[in-house]
Every structure is written in structure tokens, then in C-alpha cells.
Design an enzyme around this catalytic site. Structure first.
Site, PDB file in Angstrom:
ATOM      1  N   HIS A 195       0.828  -1.211   0.000  1.00 11.78           N
ATOM      2  CA  HIS A 195       0.000   0.000   0.000  1.00 11.78           C
ATOM      3  C   HIS A 195       0.855   1.250   0.000  1.00 11.78           C
ATOM      4  O   HIS A 195       0.464   2.292  -0.513  1.00 11.78           O
ATOM      5  CB  HIS A 195      -0.996  -0.022   1.161  1.00 11.78           C
ATOM      6  CG  HIS A 195      -2.129  -0.945   0.889  1.00 11.78           C
ATOM      7  ND1 HIS A 195      -2.191  -2.208   1.414  1.00 11.78           N
ATOM      8  CD2 HIS A 195      -3.203  -0.816   0.074  1.00 11.78           C
ATOM      9  CE1 HIS A 195      -3.280  -2.811   0.959  1.00 11.78           C
ATOM     10  NE2 HIS A 195      -3.906  -1.995   0.157  1.00 11.78           N
ATOM     11  N   GLU A 436     -10.443 -11.341  -4.034  1.00 14.59           N
ATOM     12  CA  GLU A 436      -9.028 -11.133  -3.689  1.00 14.59           C
ATOM     13  C   GLU A 436      -8.400 -12.389  -3.112  1.00 14.59           C
ATOM     14  O   GLU A 436      -7.208 -12.435  -2.853  1.00 14.59           O
ATOM     15  CB  GLU A 436      -8.891 -10.047  -2.619  1.00 14.59           C
ATOM     16  CG  GLU A 436      -9.673  -8.801  -2.887  1.00 14.59           C
ATOM     17  CD  GLU A 436      -9.292  -7.681  -1.972  1.00 14.59           C
ATOM     18  OE1 GLU A 436      -8.303  -7.010  -2.262  1.00 14.59           O
ATOM     19  OE2 GLU A 436      -9.983  -7.463  -0.950  1.00 14.59           O
ATOM     20  N   ASP A 460      -4.066  -8.368  -4.018  1.00 13.68           N
ATOM     21  CA  ASP A 460      -4.209  -9.396  -2.991  1.00 13.68           C
ATOM     22  C   ASP A 460      -4.405 -10.774  -3.594  1.00 13.68           C
ATOM     23  O   ASP A 460      -3.929 -11.761  -3.036  1.00 13.68           O
ATOM     24  CB  ASP A 460      -5.377  -9.061  -2.050  1.00 13.68           C
ATOM     25  CG  ASP A 460      -4.947  -8.055  -1.001  1.00 13.68           C
ATOM     26  OD1 ASP A 460      -3.875  -8.257  -0.413  1.00 13.68           O
ATOM     27  OD2 ASP A 460      -5.656  -7.059  -0.801  1.00 13.68           O
ATOM     28  N   CYS A 507      -9.592  -3.847 -10.177  1.00 10.29           N
ATOM     29  CA  CYS A 507      -9.189  -2.580  -9.546  1.00 10.29           C
ATOM     30  C   CYS A 507      -7.801  -2.688  -8.901  1.00 10.29           C
ATOM     31  O   CYS A 507      -7.344  -1.750  -8.269  1.00 10.29           O
ATOM     32  CB  CYS A 507     -10.222  -2.124  -8.526  1.00 10.29           C
ATOM     33  SG  CYS A 507     -10.411  -3.273  -7.159  1.00 10.29           S
TER      34      CYS A 507
HETATM   35  C1  PEP Z   1      -6.224  -5.272  -4.464  1.00 11.22           C
HETATM   36  O1  PEP Z   1      -5.954  -6.039  -3.533  1.00 11.22           O
HETATM   37  O2  PEP Z   1      -5.917  -5.496  -5.656  1.00 11.22           O
HETATM   38  C2  PEP Z   1      -6.922  -4.002  -4.195  1.00 11.22           C
HETATM   39  C3  PEP Z   1      -7.353  -3.240  -5.165  1.00 11.22           C
HETATM   40  O3  PEP Z   1      -7.068  -3.633  -2.893  1.00 11.22           O
HETATM   41  P1  PEP Z   1      -5.839  -3.089  -2.026  1.00 11.22           P
HETATM   42  O4  PEP Z   1      -4.666  -2.859  -2.962  1.00 11.22           O
HETATM   43  O5  PEP Z   1      -6.283  -1.833  -1.374  1.00 11.22           O
HETATM   44  O6  PEP Z   1      -5.587  -4.190  -1.073  1.00 11.22           O
HETATM   45 MG    MG Z   2      -6.879  -5.731  -1.628  1.00 12.07          MG
END
Ligand code: PEP
Ligand code: MG
Length: 575
Positions: A195, A436, A460, A507
Site C-alpha cells: 500500500h 481477492e 491481494d 481494480c
Molecule cells: C487489491 O488487492 O488489488 C486491491 C485493489 O485492494 P488493495 O490494494 O487496497 O488491497
Molecule cells: Mg486488496
């Protein structure tokens, strides 16, 4: 002397500027002498800081007093209170001030070092590890002494060409730097889709992680060239190299300006298939960038960032304002609010280091279900905002039907509480789930029956499929979006959702990387969500794509498990 460092580039572009070294922890403190008649004041400062932290821990304890996680948090906070109250820390630090006539911060860290050395001698591994707790308690007291309770102090603002160099930064630290003008970020630790890297990318400035020794080797104010595309830092470059990079920098700038021309063009392939390009955001102020890049909706609002860098939780009204602002500014376009994905690398202060294995622990929807009151507050805020635009609810990290049912039940409860108060909200609000976890991808039917839409979180999904901690740079080289298992899972989810006519998006970071645009189009994806800064390049790639040529190649990729063949097919696809 000029030298080069190599890491993992997480945000493209070239930056040239001067190094600004920061410490993630506040443990690097100044050392200065205190006159004899000031020693009493210094001790009083230290006492006051201890008292403040005591109160902080008390109130944290009270705020986590309910819910299944309370026992775990409670034990953790109790341990911190014990360390705080132990005379080996406070009394010894005061004695140190008196004997050495120095400032309280210095005395405290010296005493901490004595304690840590003692811990090193302990044979029991569990007890030895408790030294992390001692460091955390000392950090809290230092922050209180320095006047920044509860969070890492932001860096001093410099003149606009500063490059931030840190050993490690949490996502919460990086989000703070949004308000400061840095031209690049460098960290020793971190993985491509941590993140921290994602937030750095959202700042739209070159960033490199996993440099290992940058914080040690780079000195404050060194001149640096950061090439975020190649993952290279050149320290103290000569004139020749500098002018070469300046030229490349202005070429990139020109390309960026040219891309703006397609801002309002529909994202349609050469054979006439139109796709949606949505944006990922962390905070309401990101909407400006969303507009500048012509996104047709918000595909992922990482709402948990509203919860970071503070000692309290955001209340219902505060959250409502944030969600309503985004909904209004998007003027009727879809706004997908992901319920808080806290835990793992995005922690409330009180939960720091509680879990033994945070990515597999009480994270995302698991935490929401464990803290129903906190979840209820957020759900009410989202629902109240839903009448100000086209808001959708997205639930992270679902893994089983039980979790889906419990979540839908809590959403219904929140709706019911609003109905009783006669507060208006969108009764038909859409509820989606993130895919995920491999378990979710493999049991998709039940997700599609119970939810209105799906969004694949590839960051994830890759982490959990390949068992690679996305924040750990030592396994970053194994993090592979092109692993046959990942490709098959992603393709399967898209294909099944398309067949069942359930809207599906990606996403995760794969959606914003032009290397994978055609691959995902070939799998049948028609909704992409990414950081706004990546949107126009992805759109350009869509405009240049021809599906009848792409699809057979992507099918071929799914039929092989030879990594070399997969890579050569991808090159052909993008050629
Ligand atoms: C992901 O896991 O791809 C996602 C979009 O959520 P995050 O990156 O916030 O875990
Ligand atoms: Mg995620």
C-alpha cells in the site's frame, strides 16, 4: 563520488533533486545539554509525556473494549501500560537526566538502549521479541515529548526539489506527505504492490522501493537522479549524465501533455468495443486528479485512509461528509466506496503489530465483522450519502458465504436504522464483493448469486495465490501477475461473470499497467479501475487495440504453463 542504486520502480518518471532523509520512527533524537537550573523542568517534561501516554493508552483501551478483538487488543495495550509504568524506564531516564544534564528525549532513548540490550540476553524467543513493544512505547513517549501524539511527525517543508529518502514508510506516513511537495520517494523496504507503493504512485511522482541501503548510503542534500521507470537512483551524477536525464525528463513531460488530448475521448477499441475506465482514490481531495484525467467513475475509494493518522475514529457525520463530497463532485457517475480495509499494513494505532501474520489476520471484512459498531457507523454514513449520487458499496476480502450473509445482514440493519429515523437513502444501492482470495475466485457462483457486482483485487489475489507477502521486498521478485495460476484465476472470474451478466472490474494494479491492458481486454474485461495518473496511458492502449487479433493470443496464454512462452506471447500481444 557518483554511484548507482537499484530497486523496484513503483511509479514512473524521472526526478532530479536533493535528498531529504527522514526516519520512519521518531527514535533519532537530538542530544543537547541542559543547564543545571533547567534539569527540574526537563524531568517535569518527561513526567508530563508519560502521563499523556498513559491517558492515551487508557482511552484506546476504552475504545476497543467491545467486540471479539477486544481481548487481543486489550492484552496488547495492557503490556504497553506495564512497560510504561515500569520504573526501569521512567525512573532510570529521570536519573539519567540528573546525572548527565541532558534533554529528556536523549535520556529516554539511552535508557531504552540499556533495556534492549538486556532483552537481547533473554533466551526465550517470545520474551526477546517483546523488545518491539518497548520501542513502541518509547516512540509514543517521544511523540508526546515532541508534541505529535499518535503519529509520525511530517517532514520539514523544503524548497520543492526534495526527494524523500526513508528506510521504510507506512501507507499512513505516505498519505501525510500528500500535502508536502516532494519530487520523488525512495525507500529501502517495500514491495511493488504494497500500500505504501500504491499511495506513492497515486502522488504521481517517481518512486522506488526495495533499495535496501539507500537510507544508509545517501546523505542529506545529496544531488539525486531518480528513474522510477527503471528503478535506478544515481547519486551525485556528473554533468553529462545530468543533461541526458534532463532531456529525457522534458520528453516525458511533452508526452504527458500530448496525452491530455484524449481526455474526453471514449475508450473504444479499433473494432468498436467501448470500455469503462474508472479511478481509484484514497481521499476526497483526489477527485481533482480524477477529473483532470477524464475518469468515468470511481471504481475503488479506499475509505480506510479516512481512518489513518489520527487517534480517534472518524464519526458518522465526518464520514458522511467525505462520501457525499465525492458523490457530488462525480455528478451522477458511479462512486464505489470500499468499506474499510484496515489491518495488515494499514493499521489503527491501537492495532499495531497485534497480529502474528497480519496479511492473514483480522483484516478488511473480518475486522468489520469483528467490530460491528464501527462497521455500522460506516455503513450508515455511506447509505446516507447514497442519495447524493450513484454510490455503490464494495466489500473487501470476502472468502465465504457466511461472511457474505453476515455482511448483507449488517447492511440491512444499517438500512433499517435509517428507515426508522425516516432518513432517506438509495434503497436500491448496489453491493459488490472484491475477489481477492483464491477461495472466492473458485466459488464464484455463490458470490454472483448474492452480490450485484464484482471487482478483482489483483494485488491481494496474487499475494494470496502465490503466498507472497506484498509488503516484503525479500520476496518481491516472486510476485508475478503472469504466473499461470494467477492468469487462470483472473480469466475464470471475468469469463464467469460475463456469462452470468454480473458486472466485473479489475481494480488492482494490473488494471493500470499498460503491459496488461490487452491481456485483460482479451480475457473479456470491460471495466478497469486504476490510479487517475495511469488512466490516459491505458486509454491510449485501448484506442490502439483490436480485439479479434488479441483474443486468440490471450487464450493461448491460458493454455500454457511455460513462463517463457507466456512472456513471449505477451510481447506479441503488445507488439
Ligand atoms: C487489491 O488487492 O488489488 C486491491 C485493489 O485492494 P488493495 O490494494 O487496497 O488491497
Ligand atoms: Mg486488496
Amino acid at each position: 563520488m557518483s554511484f548507482t542504486l537499484h530497486g523496484v520502480g513503483v511509479s514512473d518518471g524521472i526526478a532530479i533533486g536533493h535528498a531529504h532523509l527522514v526516519s520512519h520512527v521518531a527514535l533519532e533524537v537530538a542530544h543537547y545539554a541542559v543547564p543545571q537550573d533547567e534539569v527540574g523542568n526537563e524531568i517535569a517534561r518527561l513526567d508530563a509525556a508519560f502521563t499523556l501516554v498513559h491517558t492515551e493508552l487508557e482511552s484506546l483501551h476504552a475504545s476497543v473494549a467491545s467486540g471479539p478483538a477486544a481481548a487481543e487488543y486489550g492484552a496488547f495495550l495492557d503490556l504497553h501500560r506495564m512497560i510504561l509504568d515500569d520504573s526501569t524506564l521512567s525512573v532510570a531516564a529521570k536519573t539519567y537526566i540528573t546525572q548527565n544534564q541532558c534533554n529528556a528525549e536523549w535520556a529516554l532513548t539511552q535508557q531504552m538502549n540499556v533495556l534492549l540490550a538486556q532483552f537481547e540476553q533473554i533466551e526465550d524467543a517470545y520474551l526477546r521479541e517483546r523488545k518491539t513493544d518497548v520501542v513502541q512505547v518509547v516512540e509514543r513517549v517521544l511523540k508526546a515529548l515532541l508534541g505529535h501524539p499518535g503519529h509520525v511527525p511530517p517532514p520539514v517543508q523544503r524548497d520543492g526539489d526534495s526527494i524523500l529518502v526513508a528506510h521504510d514508510l507506512s501507507p499512513a506516513d505516505v498519505i501525510q506527505y500528500k500535502q508536502h511537495r516532494f519530487t520523488a520517494f525512495l525507500t529501502d523496504l517495500g514491495g511493488l504492490t504494497s500500500h505504501t507503493a500504491i499511495v506513492a504512485r497515486s502522488l504521481n511522482i517517481p518512486s522506488i522501493v526495495a533499495l535496501h541501503h539507500a537510507r544508509q548510503l545517501i546523505r542529506d542534500n545529496d544531488l539525486l537522479i531518480v528513474d522510477g521507470t527503471q528503478g535506478v537512483v544515481i547519486v551525485d551524477p556528473d554533468e553529462h549524465v545530468l543533461s541526458e536525464y534532463r532531456l529525457r525528463q522534458s520528453q516525458l513531460e511533452l508526452e504527458k501533455r500530448k496525452l491530455k488530448r484524449i481526455k474526453t475521448t471514449a475508450a473504444t477499441t479499433l473494432d468498436g468495443i467501448t470500455v469503462e475506465l474508472f479511478a481509484n482514490i484514497e481521499l476526497p481531495q483526489d477527485i481533482e486528479q480524477v477529473k483532470e484525467n477524464g475518469a468515468t467513475g470511481i471504481g475503488l475509494f479506499r475509505s480506510e485512509f479516512l481512518f489513518l493518522n489520527r487517534d480517534d475514529l472518524p464519526g458518522e457525520d465526518e464520514q458522511f461528509e467525505a462520501y457525499r463530497t465525492v458523490a457530488r463532485k462525480m455528478r451522477g457517475l458511479p462512486v464505489t466506496i470500499r468499506t474499510f480495509d484496515l489491518g495488515a499494513d494499514k493499521n489503527l494505532d491501537s492495532a499495531k503489530r497485534v497480529a502474528v501474520n497480519p496479511a492473514l489476520g483480522l483484516r478488511a471484512i473480518r475486522l468489520s465483522l469483528a467490530e460491528p459498531q464501527m462497521f455500522h457507523t460506516q455503513l450508515r454514513a455511506i447509505l446516507r450519502a447514497s442519495r447524493h449520487g450513484q454510490i455503490r458499496i464494495l466489500v473487501p476480502m470476502l472468502s465465504s458465504v457466511l461472511e457474505i450473509d453476515q455482511t448483507l445482514h449488517l447492511i440491512e440493519n444499517a438500512k433499517q436504522s435509517l428507515r426508522q429515523e425516516k432518513t432517506a437513502f438509495d434503497e436500491k444501492i448496489q453491493i459488490g464483493g472484491m475477489i481477492e482470495i483464491p477461495a472466492a475466485a473458485l466459488c464464484l457462483d455463490i458470490f454472483m448469486r448474492k452480490l450485484d457486482f464484482l471487482s478483482i483485487g489483483t494485488n491481494d489475489l496474487i499475494q494470496y495465490t502465490l503466498a507472497i507477502d506484498r509488503t516484503d521486498d525479500s520476496v518481491a521478485h516472486l510476485y508475478d501477475p503472469l504466473h499461470p495460476a494467477v492468469l487462470r484465476l483472473v480469466a475464470h472470474v471475468i469469463r464467469s461473470a460475463n456469462r452470468a451478466k454480473v458486472p466485473v472490474a479489475v481494480c488492482g494494479e494490473m488494471a493500470g499497467d499498460i503491459l496488461f491492458t490487452r491481456l485483460l481486454l482479451g480475457f473479456g474485461l470491460r471495466q478497469f479501475s486504476m490510479h487517475p495518473a495511469q488512466l490516459l496511458r491505458v486509454k491510449q492502449q485501448v484506442l490502439r487495440s483490436h480485439l479479434p487479433g488479441i483474443t486468440p493470443l490471450t487464450h493461448k496464454m491460458l493454455r500454457t504453463d511455460d513462463p517463457k512462452k507466456i512472456h513471449s506471447l505477451l510481447t506479441k500481444l503488445n507488439g
